[in-house]
Motif scaffolding. Structure first.
Motif, PDB file in Angstrom:
ATOM      1  N   UNK A 276     -11.273   9.328 -20.249  1.00 24.20           N
ATOM      2  CA  UNK A 276     -11.703   7.946 -21.161  1.00 24.20           C
ATOM      3  C   UNK A 276     -10.839   7.880 -22.227  1.00 24.20           C
ATOM      4  N   UNK A 277      -9.829   8.834 -22.758  1.00 26.26           N
ATOM      5  CA  UNK A 277      -8.794   8.803 -23.677  1.00 26.26           C
ATOM      6  C   UNK A 277      -7.754   7.903 -23.384  1.00 26.26           C
ATOM      7  N   UNK A 278      -7.407   7.557 -21.935  1.00 25.07           N
ATOM      8  CA  UNK A 278      -6.370   6.911 -21.646  1.00 25.07           C
ATOM      9  C   UNK A 278      -6.489   5.499 -22.163  1.00 25.07           C
ATOM     10  N   UNK A 279      -5.427   5.232 -23.039  1.00 24.13           N
ATOM     11  CA  UNK A 279      -5.342   3.758 -23.199  1.00 24.13           C
ATOM     12  C   UNK A 279      -5.268   2.693 -22.379  1.00 24.13           C
ATOM     13  N   UNK A 280      -5.893   1.474 -22.191  1.00 25.45           N
ATOM     14  CA  UNK A 280      -5.911   0.573 -21.191  1.00 25.45           C
ATOM     15  C   UNK A 280      -5.517  -0.809 -21.853  1.00 25.45           C
ATOM     16  N   UNK A 281      -5.499  -1.602 -20.753  1.00 30.18           N
ATOM     17  CA  UNK A 281      -5.298  -3.214 -21.378  1.00 30.18           C
ATOM     18  C   UNK A 281      -6.432  -3.858 -20.360  1.00 30.18           C
ATOM     19  N   UNK A 282      -7.392  -3.218 -20.126  1.00 32.04           N
ATOM     20  CA  UNK A 282      -8.605  -3.820 -19.339  1.00 32.04           C
ATOM     21  C   UNK A 282      -9.695  -4.412 -20.364  1.00 32.04           C
ATOM     22  N   UNK A 283     -10.289  -5.196 -19.850  1.00 31.25           N
ATOM     23  CA  UNK A 283     -11.524  -5.714 -20.759  1.00 31.25           C
ATOM     24  C   UNK A 283     -12.590  -4.778 -21.059  1.00 31.25           C
ATOM     25  N   UNK A 284     -12.703  -3.525 -20.160  1.00 33.19           N
ATOM     26  CA  UNK A 284     -13.677  -2.652 -20.655  1.00 33.19           C
ATOM     27  C   UNK A 284     -12.909  -1.366 -20.508  1.00 33.19           C
ATOM     28  N   UNK A 285     -13.266  -0.530 -21.295  1.00 37.06           N
ATOM     29  CA  UNK A 285     -12.826   0.976 -21.411  1.00 37.06           C
ATOM     30  C   UNK A 285     -13.979   1.828 -21.139  1.00 37.06           C
ATOM     31  N   UNK A 286     -13.777   2.986 -20.320  1.00 36.27           N
ATOM     32  CA  UNK A 286     -14.978   3.898 -20.103  1.00 36.27           C
ATOM     33  C   UNK A 286     -15.202   4.829 -21.293  1.00 36.27           C
ATOM     34  N   UNK A 287     -16.377   5.042 -21.385  1.00 43.87           N
ATOM     35  CA  UNK A 287     -16.897   5.919 -22.351  1.00 43.87           C
ATOM     36  C   UNK A 287     -17.542   7.067 -21.782  1.00 43.87           C
ATOM     37  N   UNK A 288     -17.904   6.892 -20.533  1.00 47.00           N
ATOM     38  CA  UNK A 288     -18.720   8.152 -19.579  1.00 47.00           C
ATOM     39  C   UNK A 288     -17.990   7.915 -18.190  1.00 47.00           C
ATOM     40  N   UNK A 289     -17.153   8.961 -17.954  1.00 45.19           N
ATOM     41  CA  UNK A 289     -16.192   8.930 -16.754  1.00 45.19           C
ATOM     42  C   UNK A 289     -17.100   9.045 -15.433  1.00 45.19           C
TER      43      UNK A 289
END
Length: 664
Positions: A276-289
């Motif tokens: 969940x720490x990986x920075x992304x360019x996606x519309x949503x980012x994971x908070x629980x993997x």
């Protein structure tokens, strides 16, 4: 849909190259707006086809964070106005809500497809255009197709708020793809004439790639979802700490994390579905993997760089939740109960269609048409590189494969397993494809045990034991396992029918259901433990020239010859590579010429030569041509196209724009 001058897509004045199997030819234009292709969806009250002039331009959940001083204002979180990607939006939805989804345990594929399709350039929702604007604003191409100037979106930020710059692309190429430990061979996408391209940072938002020869497929290949095609999938400010060349403490970090070495920790940290720490360019980012708990959770990315065509930041939906389940039966039950907002995988099969049809009203969902780009429901791959020399020789005998093919009652499989959908078909391009060859598609599909016996005898397998089963040249009974993934129930059912008719021809085989992880572990070139296995027939239509796995041993998904495939992917340098026969080498050379050829018709002719050899060699055994599939979507989920093509290369449903979906 409004079409105000300030928001209307404008064509760029630069020359662009759109290549590969795109409907566009040379000179197609990348515009400042991504084509959506969406249609009205859902049932109920009037559509929101005109935006409310007073509606917010960001989600209220983000406004609260801005007011609390936890986030910068919207204008500071997005690219400069002219560099934002505008997505045409049939309906203007309200912000909010939590998407209810499901995912099989450890099946990263659906998460990849739903969340992670943000390539440097995109495919259209209907997969009829490629090289559309993505994370890159534009790509300039010189007349020779050897220089590609990549223009980033000024002011774009990673999901942690850090700027996206040319350094991220330079890092991806120089420090990741050109790292011999991570990539012993430079990814083919970054080469021409066997030599790597040269990246050059022009300024903070511009990078030029210079190839030693033409790279005619650059834009269509860059439209795919998977790495290493995505040059903006590697945030330097975060990932550089895990590379010893850039951080002397990288090994220590791996040790402290309990990893074997830095390469293990690198692989773990770059995996978005578990980190969940990986920075992304996606519309949503994971908070629980995926590797924690029972539900994968994601929340909107406050720095997402797309808007609808009235200027509101996407996505509309605030949260995603994917319940982790153990099998597709549980998924089916949840769908029938109306607990899934949208899904098009695992349980959406022909046998389940009547059950779901009966539950549509009570479950308050609808069917979406999924146009099949596959050419086969199930392809059977014998391991032509088998570790057992005797089995390897048998499997490599074309008469043996022809004999097994004639010993398959495809009509029975079609009627029993696939609800009378489709028709007998080899692993060959679909009838809808411009590359369709009826003789190729139908060869050896006649169910004829006498003919099967003739070919099996011609393969030298004339001796039988007391039970009537054929003997190997060493006197042992010829027997082998066919691996299928445990979540592919139809493959297990179909193969059960296949092994019954094979027995009529004196060949003993058993079906071996395996968990997906073990299935993949067994078929790697390093392990090479599988006798045979099954998979779907990807790449039969729209993506024929992109998805080469069944036409010749081109990558690790060419299950019939993974060691020959490694020879191709590593230029013969791979630890587990084996040099293939001359016919396969000829195909490999043709395949290397395709991306270097700037003329589309000449690329197609090279591809037809590959298909002609594939037809003659008959590497793998097809069964049944699939009809169109389906997905389900809740009636309150809007802006979802009612029909779309499916392709793993383009991360379906990622290419049909989930960020514009909303609840209404």
């Amino acid at each position: 849909m409004p079409d105000s001058p300030a928001l209307r897509p404008t064509a760029l004045s630069r020359r662009q190259l759109v290549a590969g199997s795109s409907a566009l030819g040379l000179g197609g234009l990348l515009t400042a707006c991504a084509s959506s292709g969406t249609e009205e969806a859902g049932e109920g009250d009037a559509r929101n086809t005109s935006p409310d002039p007073d509606r917010p331009l960001e989600s209220p959940m983000l406004t609260e964070q801005v007011d609390a001083g936890e986030l910068p204002p919207l204008e500071e979180r997005m690219p400069v106005e002219e560099d934002r990607l505008v997505v045409p939006t049939p309906e203007y939805g309200p912000y909010g809500g939590t998407f209810a989804g499901v995912v099989l345990d450890q099946d990263r594929g659906w998460l990849d497809r739903f969340i992670h399709y943000e390539p440097t350039v995109r495919a259209s929702p209907q997969l009829d255009e490629f090289g559309l604007p993505g994370t890159l604003k534009a790509v300039d191409v010189n007349d020779e197709g050897t220089e590609f100037t990549l223009h980033l979106r000024r002011g774009m930020r990673w999901s942690d708020g850090e700027p996206v710059t040319a350094d991220d692309i330079m890092f991806a190429i120089e420090d990741v793809y050109y790292n011999e430990t991570l990539y012993p061979s430079v990814p083919e996408f970054l080469t021409a004439d066997g030599e790597p391209c040269t990246p050059e940072k022009i300024d903070e938002s511009t990078v030029k790639l210079t190839y030693p020869g033409p790279r005619g497929d650059f834009l269509v290949t860059a439209s795919r979802g998977e790495q290493p095609k995505n040059l903006l999938g590697w945030p330097k400010h975060y990932l550089s700490q895990f590379l010893p060349d850039l951080n002397p403490e990288a090994e220590k970090l791996a040790e402290e994390a309990g990893m074997g070495d830095w390469t293990d920790y690198w692989a773990d940290r770059k995996a978005f579905f578990n980190n969940v720490e990986l920075p992304l360019l996606t519309a949503w980012r994971l908070t629980t993997p995926l590797n924690e708990g029972t539900v994968v959770k994601a929340e909107r990315n406050p720095y997402y760089w797309k808007t609808d065509d009235a200027g509101a930041q996407l996505p509309f939906i605030d949260h995603l939740e994917f319940e982790i389940v153990q099998n597709d039966e549980v998924m089916l039950l949840k769908a029938v109960n109306g607990e899934i907002d949208m899904h098009g995988r695992n349980f959406t099969t022909d046998p389940n269609r009547p059950v779901l049809a009966d539950a549509r009203e009570s479950g308050d969902f609808r069917f979406l048409t999924v146009e099949n780009t596959s050419m086969n429901q199930m392809v059977i791959s014998l391991n032509l590189n088998h570790r057992d020399e005797v089995l390897r020789e048998i499997f490599q005998n074309k008469d043996f494969r022809i004999g097994l093919s004639h010993a398959i009652d495809r009509q029975d499989i079609q009627d029993t397993v696939y609800q009378r959908q489709g028709q007998p078909h080899q692993a060959a391009p679909s009838p809808k494809s411009e590359f369709f060859d009826e003789e190729y598609a139908t060869q050896f599909t006649e169910f004829d045990i006498d003919l099967a016996n003739e070919h099996l005898d011609a393969a030298g397998l004339t001796e039988k034991d007391s039970d009537g089963f054929r003997l190997r040249p060493d006197g042992k009974r010829l027997t082998f396992q066919v691996d299928v993934t445990a979540d592919a129930a139809q493959h297990s059912q179909a193969m059960a029918l296949v092994v019954q008719t094979w027995e009529q021809a004196g060949v003993k085989a058993t079906v071996n259901p395996l968990e997906r992880t073990l299935f993949y572990e067994r078929k790697t070139a390093a392990a090479n433990q599988h006798d045979a296995n099954t998979w779907g027939g990807d790449g039969g239509y729209r993506t024929e020239m992109d998805e080469l796995r069944w036409w010749f041993p081109s990558w690790s998904e060419s299950n019939y010859a993974v060691k020959w495939a490694e020879h191709f992917t590593t230029d013969g340098q791979g630890e587990n590579a084996e040099e293939p026969p001359a016919e396969v080498l000829e195909q490999m050379e043709l395949a290397r010429q395709i991306p270097l050829e700037p003329d589309e018709e000449k690329r197609k002719e090279l591809f037809r030569q590959i298909l002609a050899i594939s037809k003659e060699q008959f590497y793998a055994i097809g069964t049944v041509l699939p009809g169109d599939g389906f997905a389900i979507a809740k009636n309150h989920l809007r802006n979802v196209v009612e029909s779309y093509p499916e392709s793993p290369l383009y991360f379906t449903p990622g290419h049909i724009d989930p960020p514009i979906w909303y609840f209404g």
